[in-house]
Motif scaffolding. Structure first.
Motif, PDB file in Angstrom:
ATOM      1  N   LYS A 102       1.180   1.777  -1.735  1.00 50.34           N
ATOM      2  CA  LYS A 102       2.479   2.361  -2.084  1.00 50.34           C
ATOM      3  C   LYS A 102       3.589   1.333  -1.892  1.00 50.34           C
ATOM      4  O   LYS A 102       3.810   0.851  -0.780  1.00 50.34           O
ATOM      5  CB  LYS A 102       2.740   3.599  -1.226  1.00 50.34           C
ATOM      6  N   GLU A 103       4.296   1.028  -2.969  1.00 45.64           N
ATOM      7  CA  GLU A 103       5.322  -0.014  -2.965  1.00 45.64           C
ATOM      8  C   GLU A 103       6.431   0.209  -1.948  1.00 45.64           C
ATOM      9  O   GLU A 103       7.026  -0.750  -1.463  1.00 45.64           O
ATOM     10  CB  GLU A 103       5.936  -0.159  -4.360  1.00 45.64           C
ATOM     11  N   GLU A 104       6.710   1.456  -1.614  1.00 43.99           N
ATOM     12  CA  GLU A 104       7.805   1.749  -0.688  1.00 43.99           C
ATOM     13  C   GLU A 104       7.422   1.541   0.785  1.00 43.99           C
ATOM     14  O   GLU A 104       8.285   1.550   1.659  1.00 43.99           O
ATOM     15  CB  GLU A 104       8.327   3.184  -0.896  1.00 43.99           C
ATOM     16  N   ARG A 105       6.166   1.339   1.048  1.00 41.48           N
ATOM     17  CA  ARG A 105       5.714   1.165   2.429  1.00 41.48           C
ATOM     18  C   ARG A 105       5.930  -0.270   2.914  1.00 41.48           C
ATOM     19  O   ARG A 105       5.671  -1.231   2.185  1.00 41.48           O
ATOM     20  CB  ARG A 105       4.223   1.497   2.552  1.00 41.48           C
ATOM     21  N   PRO A 106       6.376  -0.426   4.167  1.00 42.52           N
ATOM     22  CA  PRO A 106       6.564  -1.781   4.709  1.00 42.52           C
ATOM     23  C   PRO A 106       5.302  -2.644   4.658  1.00 42.52           C
ATOM     24  O   PRO A 106       5.394  -3.845   4.356  1.00 42.52           O
ATOM     25  CB  PRO A 106       7.005  -1.535   6.155  1.00 42.52           C
TER      26      PRO A 106
END
Length: 152
Positions: free
Chosen positions: A42-46
């Motif tokens: 997931k792109e939004e995850r750090p």
């Protein structure tokens, strides 16, 4: 009359990036291959953002996530133990809750990994003690990406 209840939540102390610890600088300078435990597609995850940055900056990254086959074009493994022994590993970066860190550190140490890094917001004193008892470098509550950017 309703009672007012005050809830005080303990906050994770934000790391100070004005002076990167010597231990962290040593790990950064000696690292070429990284196992990233808790990698996410997931792109939004750090963890995804850090993995992408590392790949773009010449690191080899081996993602570990039991629910994934591949992340950012890299073969993903269910655990550190599942990574082939012939794959050299310099450092493990851990993106897991603090209460889930100790087994990952034990697994990394059994694999012979001598650089262990707990990502920003993750603190586990017991894991730190175990790592140092086994001759490993250990950093916690610091973002590898941010530290690397500042060390350049």
């Amino acid at each position: 009359m309703p009672k007012l209840i005050l809830i005080v939540m303990s906050q994770c102390k934000l790391p100070d990036y004005s002076s990167i610890p010597e231990e962290a600088l040593k790990i950064i300078s000696k690292t070429r291959t990284i196992v990233l435990v808790g990698a996410s597609p997931k792109e939004e995850r750090p963890s995804h953002q850090v993995m992408k940055y590392l790949l773009e900056n010449g690191f080899k990254v081996v993602p570990v996530n039991p629910g994934q086959k591949e992340i950012l074009g890299q073969k993903c493994y269910p655990s550190i133990s599942d990574i082939p022994e012939k794959e050299p590993v310099d450092t493990v970066i851990i993106f897991r809750r603090a209460d889930m860190v100790l087994p990952v550190v034990e697994e990394a140490l059994s694999r012979g990994i001598k650089n262990i890094w707990l990502q920003e917001g993750i603190v586990n004193e017991e894991a730190q003690k175990l790592a140092h008892q086994n001759g490993a470098r250990f950093v916690m509550n610091l973002c590898f990406k941010k530290a690397h950017q500042l060390a350049l």
